[in-house]
Design a protein around this motif. Structure first.
Motif: not given
Length: 871
Positions: A183-185, A685-686, A794-797, A812-813
């Motif tokens: 999810x990336x919302x 992103x491995x 997937x949203x980077x969090x 923040x990833x």
């Protein structure tokens, strides 16, 4: 009066530091505290006598302490503070004008001398304040870094085991154990807008009557527009994931085992099976005897369940294990150490081990509501199948009561000594169950056997007994598994393509003595073991600690991820460990993907034991630097001095210092750099996001005069660490000061990001405040311990709620920086999950119920967060 009080305080501090400093110096430690104490004592005496030189002498002591402190620890504020903060406070008190005027007297000469001395002390205080201001502005423990944009934007097709993007169907979301959501919302740009969507209270909360290790560690599952949670008491609750409204609850009518032999009351989650996607079940056996196995594809016999809520018209008989589970008989330790007898249960010496009947499995029910099922492990030794739709028992799994009795074929049956705290592993036709076996109670504990049951009938398909690893054919009725075999209490992972189950293994009791371990025990202890899913046969074993003497069970679920190494795709397994190593292995072969080096380890095990000459160190390592006396910490110079003295009194030669009769420091301790919360890995992103924790523990062995006498506990108390039947009892605990603070300086907890293709730690930041750890709610960001795991999206969090302050946080990833946090009503020592609601919003759900062992506040809250509607 005021002057007298200040004088006495300074004098007492000086005397304590002088005497303690002499003791420390005699032990071979720093000489500084002894002269500092003498100077402070003299200054206090002069101050009481109103001599102006008291202020100058005190100022000199303050500057000397500042110089010595910088020499020892540099400009690290939290290391400097205990060395000088109290001295600064006393210095300020000595400069209060009212005191200064009285000291000055009426003569000009006296006033002049007082002014010069006071000015010197004031200058010393200003210099100290300047150093403190500079130290606060920097963070010597911070590793700043960021993943490149192209890595953050990477997208790839990844195997999800058929789990839809918006659902969380297993403890790690899928059987791969990644704790990653597609999810990336929610993104770094809007995560700070998260707000509470709903709150639900389970109504079940830890009380003083429960075992200390009563913990809310559940990760909520979400699928088919329903959320599923369990409480520490094995109650399962279904909720509406958009509103938090309760749909149903299932109460297994838990028969609480005796408190003396129950270490844990924990349910980390339930397991889900979707029968609509699985192969059709085999026909149930209709004959008796060995030939019945041919009709089920499994053994003819299986375990029957204990009494449980039953479906209509079902009447499963209650067997011997049911009676054991329901017994309120007090626990005795008289049979400790007697083979084939109940170790600390309600049998008497010489009684035979109870034989638990294994009746043939029932016929799977035809109720359509049971096509999708939940499997519930309980602390009284049952595994129960219930409908995911209704919460009703699903008859036919193990019998009409939908229950498999996990005490069947167990040696040394003792209620409360063996049970499952983690959700079992599900394949398309099997359910695989490990379990907790109480640590360090007895050398004749129940078995740590791992068993696979037919998902429909509950028939035993295979059993992996790590003391008898080649015999995985279902055990014969009336026989027992190997006592005290190493167990797997955490969560396993499964690769359906390779047909392998990856099992994190523990140790046999006692954890701190291994002089009598067999070759099989040595092979599987503290390892990750790959088993053939169909047969239970061992495919490979990778040991993370050789000859474990420190309770370094492999505590975490392995994460399965495909990595790109030197341009090739490698099927990898990421295994975090208590000692801080993260092993990246080829999950087909067990060989390291990222290099592992064997390094020399300390010697010095007690008589009758030995220590391994080397231990493995991975490329991905969170092994902290070796402790020194300068690392000792406290709130004041006094408790810091205490910790310095204890540091020299205890045995310590670095990581893997063996336990000793005089006491040893174990660092990192068995709380674990990583524990059951594991890590989260992003397969696209491995990369890995983790919460490494650092706490030192102590370990002391006490020779037992016999097999049954209590050595470290009192009558009526839980019998943990007694090691009945073994050579030594043990005393273990956190290495703390008299105030209960860790003896090693902070930070005690971080968040970190690792590039799994290279093993490089890209960033590492201290994590968490002492708001809920100190008497005053001070929000100092010292980096605190935690237990519970992160998730990534997937949203980077990344999200994490496990720290010992009561917050859930978003990071923040890319950089690891904290972007958002929300206050929790109690401890959040559980791994969250995230899902997509029917309303089109991505939700984050957090469990806040506290953790008995960490002392965090108890509660019963389930809290969901989402972005505001219309965002």
């Amino acid at each position: 009066m005021y002057r007298s009080i200040v004088s006495i305080l300074v004098l007492i501090l000086g005397v304590v530091l002088a005497i303690g400093g002499a003791w420390l110096a005699w032990l071979g430690g720093s000489w500084f505290y002894m002269p500092l104490g003498v100077v402070l004592a003299i200054s206090g005496g002069l101050f009481m006598a109103r001599a102006p030189s008291a202020l100058a002498l005190y100022g000199l002591a303050l500057l000397g302490t500042l110089a010595w402190s910088i020499w020892e620890v540099g400009f690290d504020w939290w290391a400097l503070a205990p060395r000088g903060a109290l001295l600064v406070v006393f210095g300020i008190l000595m400069l209060i004008p009212a005191i200064a005027i009285r000291l000055a007297g009426r003569g000009a000469e006296a006033r002049s001398g007082q002014g010069a001395a006071g000015g010197f002390l004031a200058l010393s205080l200003l210099v100290s304040a300047g150093v403190a201001g500079y130290a606060v502005s920097i963070d010597p423990h911070d590793t700043a870094g960021a993943f490149p944009n192209e890595r953050m934007n990477a997208r790839a097709e990844v195997e999800t085991g058929g789990v839809p993007d918006g659902e969380w169907q297993a403890y790690g979301r899928t059987s791969y154990g990644r704790r990653y959501s597609p999810l990336d919302q929610i993104t770094p740009g809007n995560v700070d807008q998260l707000e509470v969507a709903w709150t639900y209270h389970t109504g079940q909360e830890r009380t003083g009557a429960d075992p200390v290790e009563t913990t809310y560690e559940v990760t909520p599952l979400v699928f088919d527009d329903t959320m599923y949670v369990c409480t520490p008491f094995s109650t399962v609750i279904a909720l509406d994931p958009e509103t938090g409204q309760e749909k149903w609850r299932f109460d297994p009518e838990l028969k609480k085992p005796p408190r003396q032999t129950t270490q844990h009351m924990t349910c980390r989650g339930v397991s889900y099976f979707d029968g609509s996607r699985a192969p059709a079940p085999a026909a149930a056996a209709t004959t008796t005897g060995p030939d019945a196995a041919a009709n089920t594809g499994a053994t003819a016999d299986t375990e029957t369940g204990t009494a449980a809520p039953q479906a209509a018209d079902s009447a499963a008989p209650q067997d011997e294990a049911s009676a054991l589970a329901e017994s309120d008989t007090e626990v005795t330790t008289q049979a400790a150490g007697v083979p084939q007898n109940v170790v600390t249960g309600n049998a008497k010496p010489g009684d035979p081990n109870p034989q638990i009947a294994r009746d043939r499995p029932g016929t799977p029910g035809s109720d359509a509501s049971c096509v999708k099922r939940l499997f519930v492990p309980t602390s009284d030794g049952r595994l129960i199948a219930i409908s995911a739709q209704t919460g009703e028992i699903c008859p036919g799994f193990g019998g009409a009561d939908g229950t498999v009795n996990l005490w069947a074929n167990m040696p040394n049956v003792t209620p409360g000594s063996a049970y499952s705290t983690s959700p079992p592993l599900i394949t398309d036709h099997l359910i695989v169950v490990g379990g907790t076996v109480n640590d360090n109670v007895s050398a004749t504990s129940p078995s740590g056997v791992i068993r696979a049951f037919d998902i429909n009938t509950g028939a035993l398909v295979w059993n992996f007994d790590s003391k008898n690893p080649d015999s995985t054919t279902p055990i014969a009725d009336g026989e027992t598994y190997s006592e005290n075999a190493p167990n797997s209490w955490s969560v396993s992972s499964y690769d359906p393509e390779l047909g392998l189950i990856y099992v994190p293994m523990g140790n046999q009791s006692p954890d701190q003595f291994g002089g009598n371990r067999s070759d099989a025990v040595e092979r599987f202890s503290s390892s990750v073991t790959a088993l053939d899913a169909e047969t239970g046969q061992v495919r490979w074993v990778y040991q993370t600690v050789h000859h474990d003497l420190w309770d370094m069970d492999v505590p975490a679920q392995p994460s399965l991820i495909d990595l790109t190494i030197d341009g090739a795709t490698v099927p990898a397994l990421v295994q975090p460990t208590k000692q801080g190593e993260v092993f990246v292995l080829n999950r087909e072969t067990g060989e390291p993907v990222l290099p592992v080096t064997e390094v020399p380890a300390p010697e010095g095990a007690v008589t009758g034991d030995f220590s391994a000459p080397t231990q493995p160190v991975s490329t991905v390592s969170f092994n902290p630097p070796k402790l020194t006396e300068a690392d000792m910490w406290g709130a004041t110079p006094v408790d810091q001095l205490y910790c310095r003295i204890r540091f020299h009194e205890l045995t310590y030669d670095g990581r893997y210092t063996p336990p000793s009769l005089s006491g040893s420091i174990v660092y990192p301790g068995n709380f674990g750099t990583f524990n059951w919360g594991a890590v989260a890995v992003d397969p696209e992103r491995q990369m890995m996001f983790a919460m490494p924790v650092y706490l030192a523990f102590t370990s002391k062995l006490i020779e037992r005069p016999d097999e049954t006498e209590r050595m470290v506990t009192k009558d009526g108390e839980p019998v943990f660490n007694e090691n009945f039947g073994a050579r030594y009892a043990s005393e273990m605990g956190a290495f703390t000061s008299p105030l209960g603070l860790p003896c090693q300086q902070p930070p005690w907890g971080y968040v970190a990001g690792v590039d799994l293709t290279t093993g490089k730690t890209v960033y590492e930041h201290r994590n968490g405040t002492v708001r809920d750890l100190s008497p005053l709610p001070l929000p100092f960001k010292m980096g605190v311990p935690g237990i519970g795991g992160p998730i990534v999206t997937r949203g980077g969090v990344a999200f994490l709620s496990g720290t010992m302050d009561y917050y859930v946080r978003g990071y923040d990833m890319q950089t690891g920086r904290e972007l958002w946090r929300a206050r929790l009503p109690s401890g959040g020592q559980a791994t969250p999950s995230t899902y997509m609601g029917k309303d089109g919003r991505q939700y984050l759900v957090v469990v806040a119920g506290g953790h008995g062992s960490t002392g965090t506040k108890a509660g019963d809250s389930i809290i969901a967060y989402a972005l505001p509607k219309g965002t």
